[in-house]
Motif scaffolding. Sequence first.
Motif, PDB file in Angstrom:
ATOM      1  N   GLU A 166      -3.214  -2.263  -6.196  1.00 30.49           N
ATOM      2  CA  GLU A 166      -3.873  -3.425  -6.803  1.00 30.49           C
ATOM      3  C   GLU A 166      -3.258  -4.717  -6.297  1.00 30.49           C
ATOM      4  OE1 GLU A 166      -6.596  -3.766  -8.669  1.00 30.49           O
ATOM      5  OE2 GLU A 166      -6.861  -1.651  -8.192  1.00 30.49           O
ATOM      6  N   ARG A 167      -1.933  -4.702  -6.161  1.00 30.38           N
ATOM      7  CA  ARG A 167      -1.264  -5.901  -5.647  1.00 30.38           C
ATOM      8  C   ARG A 167      -1.725  -6.187  -4.225  1.00 30.38           C
ATOM      9  NH1 ARG A 167       5.106  -7.359  -6.245  1.00 30.38           N
ATOM     10  NH2 ARG A 167       5.128  -9.145  -4.836  1.00 30.38           N
ATOM     11  N   ALA A 168      -1.858  -5.134  -3.438  1.00 32.88           N
ATOM     12  CA  ALA A 168      -2.323  -5.298  -2.062  1.00 32.88           C
ATOM     13  C   ALA A 168      -3.740  -5.855  -2.045  1.00 32.88           C
ATOM     14  CB  ALA A 168      -2.263  -3.966  -1.332  1.00 32.88           C
ATOM     15  N   ARG A 169      -4.602  -5.333  -2.917  1.00 32.46           N
ATOM     16  CA  ARG A 169      -6.003  -5.767  -2.943  1.00 32.46           C
ATOM     17  C   ARG A 169      -6.151  -7.209  -3.403  1.00 32.46           C
ATOM     18  NH1 ARG A 169      -9.027  -3.612  -6.639  1.00 32.46           N
ATOM     19  NH2 ARG A 169     -10.987  -3.915  -5.522  1.00 32.46           N
ATOM     20  N   TRP A 225       0.828  -1.203   0.000  1.00 33.61           N
ATOM     21  CA  TRP A 225       0.000   0.000   0.000  1.00 33.61           C
ATOM     22  C   TRP A 225       0.863   1.254   0.000  1.00 33.61           C
ATOM     23  CZ3 TRP A 225      -4.213   0.737   4.357  1.00 33.61           C
ATOM     24  CH2 TRP A 225      -5.052   1.790   4.026  1.00 33.61           C
ATOM     25  N   GLU A 226       1.840   1.303   0.916  1.00 33.72           N
ATOM     26  CA  GLU A 226       2.685   2.485   1.041  1.00 33.72           C
ATOM     27  C   GLU A 226       3.592   2.683  -0.169  1.00 33.72           C
ATOM     28  OE1 GLU A 226       2.559   4.726   3.243  1.00 33.72           O
ATOM     29  OE2 GLU A 226       1.353   3.847   4.841  1.00 33.72           O
ATOM     30  N   THR A 227       3.892   1.614  -0.882  1.00 35.36           N
ATOM     31  CA  THR A 227       4.754   1.737  -2.066  1.00 35.36           C
ATOM     32  C   THR A 227       3.940   1.928  -3.351  1.00 35.36           C
ATOM     33  OG1 THR A 227       4.860  -0.689  -2.176  1.00 35.36           O
ATOM     34  CG2 THR A 227       6.660   0.446  -1.074  1.00 35.36           C
ATOM     35  N   GLY A 228       2.653   2.178  -3.186  1.00 37.61           N
ATOM     36  CA  GLY A 228       1.810   2.478  -4.353  1.00 37.61           C
ATOM     37  C   GLY A 228       1.292   1.271  -5.095  1.00 37.61           C
ATOM     38  N   SER A 274      -8.986  -3.666   5.044  1.00 39.86           N
ATOM     39  CA  SER A 274      -9.467  -3.943   3.690  1.00 39.86           C
ATOM     40  C   SER A 274     -10.374  -2.818   3.209  1.00 39.86           C
ATOM     41  CB  SER A 274     -10.235  -5.268   3.662  1.00 39.86           C
ATOM     42  OG  SER A 274      -9.435  -6.329   4.121  1.00 39.86           O
ATOM     43  N   ALA A 275     -11.278  -2.390   4.100  1.00 39.80           N
ATOM     44  CA  ALA A 275     -12.205  -1.320   3.735  1.00 39.80           C
ATOM     45  C   ALA A 275     -11.473  -0.006   3.492  1.00 39.80           C
ATOM     46  CB  ALA A 275     -13.246  -1.152   4.837  1.00 39.80           C
ATOM     47  N   ILE A 276     -10.455   0.282   4.323  1.00 39.38           N
ATOM     48  CA  ILE A 276      -9.672   1.513   4.142  1.00 39.38           C
ATOM     49  C   ILE A 276      -8.978   1.508   2.789  1.00 39.38           C
ATOM     50  CG2 ILE A 276      -7.661   2.785   4.982  1.00 39.38           C
ATOM     51  CD1 ILE A 276      -8.409   1.913   7.810  1.00 39.38           C
ATOM     52  N   LEU A 277      -8.441   0.358   2.404  1.00 44.46           N
ATOM     53  CA  LEU A 277      -7.751   0.256   1.117  1.00 44.46           C
ATOM     54  C   LEU A 277      -8.724   0.483  -0.034  1.00 44.46           C
ATOM     55  CD1 LEU A 277      -5.276  -0.342  -0.562  1.00 44.46           C
ATOM     56  CD2 LEU A 277      -5.681  -2.775  -0.235  1.00 44.46           C
ATOM     57  N   GLU A 278      -9.919  -0.118   0.059  1.00 46.33           N
ATOM     58  CA  GLU A 278     -10.924   0.092  -0.988  1.00 46.33           C
ATOM     59  C   GLU A 278     -11.329   1.562  -1.056  1.00 46.33           C
ATOM     60  OE1 GLU A 278     -11.776  -2.137  -3.117  1.00 46.33           O
ATOM     61  OE2 GLU A 278     -10.775  -3.817  -2.151  1.00 46.33           O
ATOM     62  N   ARG A 279     -11.425   2.200   0.097  1.00 47.18           N
ATOM     63  CA  ARG A 279     -11.796   3.616   0.117  1.00 47.18           C
ATOM     64  C   ARG A 279     -10.718   4.460  -0.557  1.00 47.18           C
ATOM     65  NH1 ARG A 279     -12.887   7.375   5.543  1.00 47.18           N
ATOM     66  NH2 ARG A 279     -13.762   9.189   4.418  1.00 47.18           N
ATOM     67  N   GLU A 280      -9.451   4.142  -0.284  1.00 44.53           N
ATOM     68  CA  GLU A 280      -8.379   4.902  -0.917  1.00 44.53           C
ATOM     69  C   GLU A 280      -8.387   4.715  -2.431  1.00 44.53           C
ATOM     70  OE1 GLU A 280      -3.570   5.280  -0.659  1.00 44.53           O
ATOM     71  OE2 GLU A 280      -4.844   5.665   1.039  1.00 44.53           O
ATOM     72  N   CYS A 281      -8.799   3.543  -2.869  1.00 42.17           N
ATOM     73  CA  CYS A 281      -8.867   3.273  -4.312  1.00 42.17           C
ATOM     74  C   CYS A 281     -10.152   3.816  -4.938  1.00 42.17           C
ATOM     75  CB  CYS A 281      -8.765   1.771  -4.554  1.00 42.17           C
ATOM     76  SG  CYS A 281      -7.176   1.065  -4.071  1.00 42.17           S
ATOM     77  N   LYS A 282     -10.895   4.599  -4.139  1.00 47.24           N
ATOM     78  CA  LYS A 282     -12.145   5.223  -4.598  1.00 47.24           C
ATOM     79  C   LYS A 282     -13.230   4.191  -4.905  1.00 47.24           C
ATOM     80  CE  LYS A 282     -10.018   9.228  -4.580  1.00 47.24           C
ATOM     81  NZ  LYS A 282     -10.228  10.164  -3.455  1.00 47.24           N
TER      82      LYS A 282
END
Length: 658
Positions: A376-379, A370-373, A399-407
């Motif tokens: 998608e790999r994280a998801r 996530w921190e390295t951009g 998981s929800a935070i990551l989806e939120r960051e990905c809009k």
Amino acid sequence: TSAEIGDIQKARLLLKSVRDTNPHHGAGWIAASRVEEAAGKIPQARKIIQEGCEACPENEDVWLEAARLHPENVAKTILATAVRHVPKSVKIFLYAADLEQDAAAKKAVLRKALEAIPTSVTLWKHAIELEDAEDARILLGVAVEKVPTSVDMWLALARLESYDNAKRVLNKARKHLPVERSIWIAAAKLEEAQNHKDMVDKIIGKGVKTLLRHNVVLNRSQWLKEAESAESSGATLTSASIVKHTVGIGVDLEDRFRTWMGDCQDALGRGAVSTARAIMTESLKSFPAKKSLWLQAVELERKHGSTASLDEVLAAASERLPRAEIFWLVRAKEKWLSGEIDSARDILSKAFELNPESESVWLAAVKLEWETGENERARVLLLLRVRERAATDRVFMKSAILERECKKFEEALKLIEEGIRAFPSFEKFYMMGGQISKDDLNNTERARNFFQRGLRACPKSIVLWILTSELEERTNVVKARSIFDLSRLKNPQSPMLWVHAVRLERRAGNETLAFSLMAKALQECPNSGLLRAEAIKIAARPEKKARCADAIKRCPDDPLIITAVACLFATERKYEKARKWLERAVALNADLGDSWAHYLAFEYAFGTVESQERIIKRCVKAEPKHGELWCKVAKNMANRKMKTDEILNLVARGIEFK
């Protein structure tokens, strides 16, 4: 004066009696001459001391006193006579050498002295000091033959010789002085200077055994002092070897851990980092499975070691305690911070194999991507596996935070609903669902639904009550007020609820009601630093000092109150007092970001660039994570990738002293 004259006369009579009674007592002659000297009768003083030389020809102190009282040329003659009477007097020869102004003459005197007293270490040292390096080496070669028991001379000679010759010198020294530890240590330092690491340990080990065989009693403290001394001279390998072979001397098995940790802390306190590291290494050999010890070793390297030494300790800890997640995680983080992303991935992959059910390891891997951009790999590659193998409330939340960051807001809400079904009492699901609905989807009704469900499931969640009230405040202040009233019934003595209720009334323009609420709040929670600090902020200027005094009396060590008092000093232009109180606030709780932000804001307004940079560096080192203003900025999704100094700057820029 007449009294002084009378005293001198009495002294003369007394000392004359001493001389007559015991004419061979040199101290009597010396005292008599000094009385005359004090009276200004130098010729008489010289006459008396000359008589003393005749009466006590073998007393070196009398001859030295005679030389002192006479001019230089006469003194030389006196000392020449003295040498004939006291041929073994080191003091007389040294005094004679000091009288010579020419270096060559000094050397001549000292060489004659050495002919007469070849076993005098003092004479050899003075003679050697006058020579250049090459002549000194030659003289030392003779000196150690004449005085083979002088440790200092052996060591001095070894220092002046080449490596091979120095080895021979120290080997001879060990034969003459087998129980002198400084010789063994010097030999080890010599090998260390040549980078002969194996020889260092062999020499120290053999030296310790030899001393024990000869019944030389040296306790652990003495050896550790030698180790610290070796470290201070740059011989870190020698220091470590001394610790290795002696740290266990006189320590019972059951006391080793406590004793060695005390030794380690004491060494660190004296700045002997290498010695402390060596003690820690020996401790780990004896207690390899002790997690707390490995953590101390990691902390030692973090504070005093290099990146490589820290990684080495973390690797060893991970290997020895593979089920201890902390070492894998810290090592991966250090690699990530140093830009070695692939190495961090490899470390976490090994951690996966050994800790397949660990939530912390899985989430660390997610964070790395996530921190390295690599969102998608994280998801796709990680989060699906995480939910299958380590399905916890934190995993669903991340998981929800990551989806939120990905809009992907709907995906995030689906994950939240899934998490609520699995963990209905986890309050953060309802907070996040409401915030996504309100801030990202602009759906007030859906946000209200999340918050209401959350309050039914988690009625003790203070933050949920505050979020619900803030949502209703947009359209209906009365309803927002009633929510706070209900929240306080369900959660009595909650300072946070009282503070937000007071702020609600102030935003609505109801100052009278706000002050009334604050008075009730202070009655219910009289020792709340949060409420007392808020009371100082909202008080009228004439009342602020009284509020401060009352707050400090109630909560003398609360950083929120200390910060509020500092702000008052700043507005009154008492800048030094304000700085002192802000310094106290960050010292009381370095994890409170709001105190650091106020300190930096103060320095921005009234300090220098140097003071600002100093505060920023200290804050970055402290890594604060809490504080109302701090969290509001740090947890904003737009600021998620901000570093500590960036968050600090953003919060500080929003603070004004007025």
